[in-house]
Design a protein around this motif. Structure first.
Motif, mmCIF file in Angstrom:
data_model
loop_
_atom_site.group_PDB
_atom_site.id
_atom_site.type_symbol
_atom_site.label_atom_id
_atom_site.label_comp_id
_atom_site.label_asym_id
_atom_site.label_seq_id
_atom_site.Cartn_x
_atom_site.Cartn_y
_atom_site.Cartn_z
ATOM 1 N N GLU A 184 -10.128 -2.029 -2.175
ATOM 2 C CA GLU A 184 -8.887 -2.641 -2.662
ATOM 3 C C GLU A 184 -8.476 -2.044 -4.009
ATOM 4 N N ALA A 185 -9.476 -1.821 -4.880
ATOM 5 C CA ALA A 185 -9.169 -1.213 -6.190
ATOM 6 C C ALA A 185 -8.638 0.200 -6.007
ATOM 7 N N ALA A 186 -9.237 0.953 -5.086
ATOM 8 C CA ALA A 186 -8.777 2.322 -4.820
ATOM 9 C C ALA A 186 -7.370 2.300 -4.249
ATOM 10 N N ASN A 187 -7.091 1.358 -3.345
ATOM 11 C CA ASN A 187 -5.743 1.227 -2.777
ATOM 12 C C ASN A 187 -4.733 0.859 -3.854
ATOM 13 N N ALA A 188 -5.130 -0.023 -4.793
ATOM 14 C CA ALA A 188 -4.223 -0.432 -5.868
ATOM 15 C C ALA A 188 -3.916 0.754 -6.777
ATOM 16 N N ARG A 189 -4.954 1.573 -7.096
ATOM 17 C CA ARG A 189 -4.715 2.749 -7.931
ATOM 18 C C ARG A 189 -3.805 3.744 -7.232
ATOM 19 N N ALA A 190 -4.027 3.910 -5.940
ATOM 20 C CA ALA A 190 -3.197 4.834 -5.160
ATOM 21 C C ALA A 190 -1.750 4.352 -5.132
ATOM 22 N N GLY A 191 -1.566 3.025 -5.014
ATOM 23 C CA GLY A 191 -0.215 2.451 -5.017
ATOM 24 C C GLY A 191 0.467 2.635 -6.353
ATOM 25 N N GLU A 192 -0.299 2.506 -7.455
ATOM 26 C CA GLU A 192 0.269 2.692 -8.803
ATOM 27 C C GLU A 192 0.693 4.150 -8.989
ATOM 28 N N GLN A 193 -0.098 5.084 -8.489
ATOM 29 C CA GLN A 193 0.225 6.498 -8.633
ATOM 30 C C GLN A 193 1.486 6.840 -7.840
ATOM 31 N N VAL A 194 1.658 6.218 -6.691
ATOM 32 C CA VAL A 194 2.836 6.487 -5.869
ATOM 33 C C VAL A 194 4.101 5.982 -6.588
#
Length: 196
Positions: A184-194
């Motif tokens: 979930e943390a990795a998905n959140a970081r990926a979403g922030e980068q997008v």
């Protein structure tokens, strides 16, 4: 010939064989009462002079007391080449005492002649009957002792095993939760980068 030698003198030693039997009994799938009752039935049968019928007798007793027949088979290991001389001497002595039979009246020559003439009947009065009478109370005591030892040992073993399984299940859940939170943390970081 090798099987006979191994049954009389195990390849390693009797302590190792005893541990093997104990582990096999602990792994039988049944209730603690059924396993303990089966072992007790086998121990009781070992104190009878009915050689060759110990398995059958132990199965019958296990069936009557709702015990495990597999455990009864393991319980007959109480009677083995190491213990049979003590069992036979004690059951014969107690049986003669209970029946009031004089042990000094047995003469080898007279017995040999009587056995040749009468066969099994010559064994009944001086040996088998006293061993059967003496074997019942000693077998009951041995059965009770083995029932209690097996029941308490099995209950402790099953409690420890259940605790280990619960700890493993908790560890798996914690690892799964940690992996899920990392994902979930990795998905959140990926979403922030997008978004940036």
């Amino acid at each position: 010939m090798t099987r006979l030698r191994v049954s009389m003198l195990p390849r390693r030693n009797y302590a190792r064989s005893t541990r093997y039997f104990a582990k096999r009994v602990l792994r039988i799938r049944a209730t603690p009462h059924a396993i303990a009752a089966g072992v007790a039935a086998g121990a009781f049968a070992s104190f009878t002079p009915l050689m060759g019928f110990h398995f059958i007798l132990s199965f019958l007793i296990a069936f009557l007391v709702r015990g495990s027949m597999i455990a009864a088979a393991f319980g007959t290991a109480v009677g083995n080449p190491l213990t049979f001389p003590m069992i036979w001497a004690s059951t014969l002595g107690l049986g003669r005492w209970m029946l009031g039979i004089d042990a000094n009246g047995a003469d080898g020559k007279e017995f040999g002649a009587a056995f040749a003439a009468e066969g099994f009947a010559a064994l009944w009065q001086p040996f088998i009957k006293p061993m059967l009478v003496g074997g019942i109370p000693l077998g009951l005591v041995a059965g009770l002792v083995f029932y209690l030892l097996t029941r308490f040992g099995l209950t402790a073993f099953q409690t420890r095993r259940a605790a280990r399984k619960a700890q493993k299940a908790i560890a798996r859940q914690e690892a799964l939760a940690a992996a899920q939170s990392q994902c979930e943390a990795a998905n959140a970081r990926a979403g922030e980068q997008v978004h940036s």
